[in-house]
Design a protein around this motif. Structure first.
Motif, PDB file in Angstrom:
ATOM      1  N   THR A 139      14.067  67.372 150.660  1.00  8.14           N
ATOM      2  CA  THR A 139      14.571  68.735 150.483  1.00  8.14           C
ATOM      3  C   THR A 139      13.399  69.663 150.186  1.00  8.14           C
ATOM      4  O   THR A 139      12.343  69.225 149.708  1.00  8.14           O
ATOM      5  N   ASP A 140      13.589  70.946 150.427  1.00  9.86           N
ATOM      6  CA  ASP A 140      12.528  71.920 150.154  1.00  9.86           C
ATOM      7  C   ASP A 140      12.151  71.969 148.673  1.00  9.86           C
ATOM      8  O   ASP A 140      10.947  71.983 148.344  1.00  9.86           O
ATOM      9  N   PRO A 141      13.125  71.989 147.741  1.00  7.29           N
ATOM     10  CA  PRO A 141      12.726  71.962 146.329  1.00  7.29           C
ATOM     11  C   PRO A 141      11.949  70.700 145.967  1.00  7.29           C
ATOM     12  O   PRO A 141      11.006  70.758 145.171  1.00  7.29           O
TER      13      PRO A 141
ATOM     14  N   GLU B  75       8.444  71.159 147.142  1.00  4.06           N
ATOM     15  CA  GLU B  75       7.742  72.096 146.266  1.00  4.06           C
ATOM     16  C   GLU B  75       7.265  71.385 144.998  1.00  4.06           C
ATOM     17  O   GLU B  75       6.124  71.581 144.543  1.00  4.06           O
TER      18      GLU B  75
ATOM     19  N   ALA C 118      12.009  71.476 136.717  1.00  5.22           N
ATOM     20  CA  ALA C 118      12.180  71.094 138.123  1.00  5.22           C
ATOM     21  C   ALA C 118      13.623  70.800 138.473  1.00  5.22           C
ATOM     22  O   ALA C 118      14.100  71.160 139.562  1.00  5.22           O
TER      23      ALA C 118
ATOM     24  N   ALA D 290      18.262  76.563 140.545  1.00  5.86           N
ATOM     25  CA  ALA D 290      17.462  77.743 140.860  1.00  5.86           C
ATOM     26  C   ALA D 290      18.070  79.006 140.269  1.00  5.86           C
ATOM     27  O   ALA D 290      17.342  79.922 139.854  1.00  5.86           O
TER      28      ALA D 290
ATOM     29  N   MET E 150      13.397  74.978 139.558  1.00  3.50           N
ATOM     30  CA  MET E 150      13.059  74.672 140.943  1.00  3.50           C
ATOM     31  C   MET E 150      14.280  74.279 141.763  1.00  3.50           C
ATOM     32  O   MET E 150      14.267  74.388 142.985  1.00  3.50           O
ATOM     33  N   GLY E 151      15.297  73.752 141.106  1.00  5.70           N
ATOM     34  CA  GLY E 151      16.507  73.365 141.829  1.00  5.70           C
ATOM     35  C   GLY E 151      16.418  72.033 142.527  1.00  5.70           C
ATOM     36  O   GLY E 151      17.100  71.809 143.538  1.00  5.70           O
ATOM     37  N   VAL E 152      15.601  71.101 142.021  1.00  8.18           N
ATOM     38  CA  VAL E 152      15.553  69.757 142.600  1.00  8.18           C
ATOM     39  C   VAL E 152      16.771  68.992 142.096  1.00  8.18           C
ATOM     40  O   VAL E 152      16.837  68.594 140.933  1.00  8.18           O
TER      41      VAL E 152
END
Length: 424
Positions: A22-24, A27, A68, A72, A77-79
């Motif tokens: 995933t993008d998060p 990141e 993290a 969000a 970060m929304g992981v």
């Protein structure tokens, strides 16, 4: 308090825990990569001296790592995918398992508090949101305190004015040197009824709370693992989470226990990977044509490492897919999440230790010095068998009971509460 958000399903199972999906998650890996050289350089000295890497965690707070797993919309970060959390822990554990174990404590609290924020009653949602926002700002460091010390039983009792008083002692509390809050497993006996289980969230500056230094572990020596003592600590009613009752056989709680702990598999996969890399580097520097016995061990190390990563990845993908399935029967959902976790945990703990042991053999007598990196890895990797849920013995009991259809209380906090004090 926020709309439901779930990580997109990967187009194919990740398989080997090499990258985030995933993008998060990507990141998070990018931010962590900046810290890895420093973490790796400090791992040996911190292990030798039993020093917690406080400055690294201070930097984690400034750069958003401690938030993290905070949604969000609350500033994190929304992981939210456990697979990506495990990959992040694996990368850190390749540099230092102690740092990864402590970081897991914070990541886990973000995941579990997010559930409380989305699904708890209003007072719980308000508490969770306050803590999650503070985590996202790098101001709150929250760790769990589950295991009672020796014969102590950590108990809550009413204070007579609607709140609680907490007394007892906990051991093996990781990240304690810098924690701002502790999520404590506690019992509350009820006259004529079952003993209730609660999780009070206790601020570090609460009167009567003491952090006890001096613990010296066999492994994970830089993880900040200490004891806590509670002497009639006042806890507001709104800061106490309900966790059922002792002896109430329900498998629904297994879902939360699996979600909060399964990403730890990445730590032991990371330890095994670090050992493998050290062994390969050593043997290739020694000879362009290593002896056949060494080559046999290298082949077995590679196969075991592949197998343990595949087992961990399979369990993580399965649990990520089941996590949002609130339409299922809660007990069935709990079992379907815990069972792959325990299968993978049994294999990861066994195979990771075997990988490290074979790496010791490949490298040879130099590893018998306490300061050798492989000596540290050989001690750190063995911590996995003691981690709940479950320890090795409890994991065997759980899996065999599932296969044989035996009735069993699977809530490890409840199980511990029913055992004689000397066996906890």
């Amino acid at each position: 308090m926020g709309t439901e958000r779930h990580p997109p399903r990967p187009t194919a199972p990740p398989g080997d825990l090499t990258t985030a999906v995933t993008d998060p998650g990507r990141e998070l890996l990018t931010v962590l990569a900046r810290h890895l050289p420093r973490i790796r350089a400090a791992a040996g000295p911190n292990d030798r001296d039993g020093t917690f890497p406080a400055e690294t965690f201070h930097d984690f707070g400034r750069q958003g790592v401690l938030g993290a797993t905070v949604p969000a919309e609350l500033g994190g970060m929304g992981v939210s995918g456990l697979h990506d959390v495990a990959v992040a822990l694996l990368r850190v554990a390749e540099a230092d398992a102690s740092t990864a174990l402590a970081l897991h404590a914070q990541f886990s609290r973000g995941i579990t508090l997010t559930y409380e924020w989305r699904h708890g009653p209003p007072p719980t949602r308000e508490l969770a949101e306050r803590l999650l926002r503070a985590m996202a700002r790098g101001e709150a460091v929250i760790c769990g305190a589950v295991k009672d010390h020796g014969r102590e039983v950590t108990r809550l009792r009413p204070d007579g004015s609607g709140g609680w008083l907490l007394s007892g002692r906990k051991t093996l509390v990781t990240m304690a040197p810098i924690a701002t809050h502790f999520v404590v497993s506690a019992q509350a006996p009820v006259d004529g009824g079952p003993t209730l289980l609660y999780a009070p969230i206790v601020a570090r500056d609460t009167p009567g709370l003491s952090v006890i230094h001096g613990w010296s572990g066999l492994g994970m020596r830089a993880s900040g693992t200490l004891d806590l003592a509670f002497d009639n600590c006042p806890v507001p009613a709104g800061d106490v989470l309900e966790r059922g009752s002792v002896g109430a056989v329900s498998d629904a709680s297994l879902a939360g226990q699996a979600i909060s702990s399964v990403a730890m598999l990445g730590i032991y996969a990371g330890v095994a990977q670090a050992a493998r890399d050290l062994a390969v580097d050593t043997i290739t520097r020694r000879s362009a044509s290593p002896p056949s016995a060494a080559r046999t061990l290298i082949a077995e190390i590679e196969a075991r490492l592949y197998t343990l990563r595949a087992a961990a990845s399979g369990a993580l993908v399965a649990i990520d897919e089941l996590s949002p399935r609130y339409d299922m029967d809660p007990d069935e959902r709990g079992v379907r999440m815990m069972t792959p976790f325990q299968c993978a945990k049994l294999m990861v703990n066994e195979l990771a230790a075997a990988v490290v042991d074979d790496c010791l053999t490949v490298v040879g007598g130099a590893t018998y010095a306490a300061e050798h990196p492989l000596a540290r890895l050989s001690r750190d990797v063995r911590a996995g068998r003691f981690m709940q849920p479950y320890t090795y013995a409890d994991g065997v009991d759980y899996l065999s009971a599932q296969v044989l259809g035996l009735e069993r209380d699977n809530n490890y906090v409840s199980i511990r509460a029913t055992r004689p004090p000397d066996s906890r």
